[in-house]
Design a protein around this motif. Structure first.
Motif, mmCIF file in Angstrom:
data_model
loop_
_atom_site.group_PDB
_atom_site.id
_atom_site.type_symbol
_atom_site.label_atom_id
_atom_site.label_comp_id
_atom_site.label_asym_id
_atom_site.label_seq_id
_atom_site.Cartn_x
_atom_site.Cartn_y
_atom_site.Cartn_z
ATOM 1 N N THR A 41 56.267 23.421 69.065
ATOM 2 C CA THR A 41 55.473 23.803 67.892
ATOM 3 C C THR A 41 55.232 25.310 67.861
ATOM 4 N N GLU A 42 55.079 25.906 69.029
ATOM 5 C CA GLU A 42 54.919 27.367 69.093
ATOM 6 C C GLU A 42 56.199 28.074 68.635
ATOM 7 N N ALA B 86 56.619 27.610 64.872
ATOM 8 C CA ALA B 86 55.667 28.445 64.123
ATOM 9 C C ALA B 86 56.179 29.874 63.995
ATOM 10 N N LYS B 87 56.844 30.375 65.027
ATOM 11 C CA LYS B 87 57.407 31.733 64.955
ATOM 12 C C LYS B 87 58.488 31.830 63.886
ATOM 13 N N GLU C 13 57.714 27.445 60.509
ATOM 14 C CA GLU C 13 57.725 26.003 60.243
ATOM 15 C C GLU C 13 56.578 25.311 60.978
ATOM 16 N N LYS C 14 56.018 24.265 60.353
ATOM 17 C CA LYS C 14 54.916 23.509 60.952
ATOM 18 C C LYS C 14 55.358 22.152 61.480
#
Length: 185
Positions: free
Chosen positions: A136-137, A140-141, A144-145
């Motif tokens: 998820t990290e 996110a970069k 995208e969620k």
């Protein structure tokens, strides 16, 4: 330590990618030498845009070794993610003309985990789980969620692992003749 891959990691990463290609039983493996494919992958990893570009790879590094690698990208890139392969393959004497990946793998609006693999030497030491926990990290970069992946229906252990870290089945896809659960987190 988990970090973004570098171009110089390519010779260590390519054999790991080949493990997954073999698991997927890709037709190119029946027609081309492993050496030619590995050399083409090494070059492709060093490009900016390929599916397995160093820019789309994260590695788990332990004692100077690449213990594991994950590849992923925003799903919106999928239509062009393999465009550079044909020219690279030709340079390495590969004559296989079919697309290696014919089927759409991603769902709309997701960051797609294309592959994850641990080196045999490091299997059973939590390398895969550590990489998965960074998804998820990493997504996110890339803005995208939602993270999506495809899990081979014949691999219930992987499915349990994905479910344990929060993935759930959202659909089914067929890739290269194999059925997969599409999962998202």
């Amino acid at each position: 330590m988990i970090r973004q891959a570098k171009k110089t990691d390519a010779p260590k990463i390519a054999p790991l990618l080949l493990i997954i290609w073999k698991d997927m039983e890709l037709p190119i493996l029946e027609m081309e030498s492993e050496e030619a494919i590995t050399n083409a992958l090494i070059e492709a990893i060093q490009t900016e845009t390929y599916r397995y570009s160093y820019r789309h790879l994260h590695v788990y590094e332990k004692d100077g070794d690449i213990a594991g690698v994950l590849a992923g990208y925003p799903g919106k890139l999928e239509p062009k993610i393999d465009d550079v392969w044909d020219d690279i393959a030709k340079k390495h004497g590969i004559t296989f003309k079919e697309p290696i990946f014919e089927d759409n793998e991603t769902f709309a609006g997701e960051w797609y985990l294309d592959l994850i693999v641990a080196s045999e030497k490091y299997r059973g030491y939590g390398v895969g789980t550590a990489l998965l926990n960074k998804l998820t990290e990493i997504a996110a970069k890339d803005g995208e969620k939602v993270v999506g992946l495809n899990c081979d229906k014949g691999n219930p252990n992987a499915k349990r692992l994905y479910e344990r870290i929060g993935f759930h089945v959202t659909g089914e896809v067929v890739l290269n003749g194999h059925k997969y659960d599409h999962m998202q987190k």
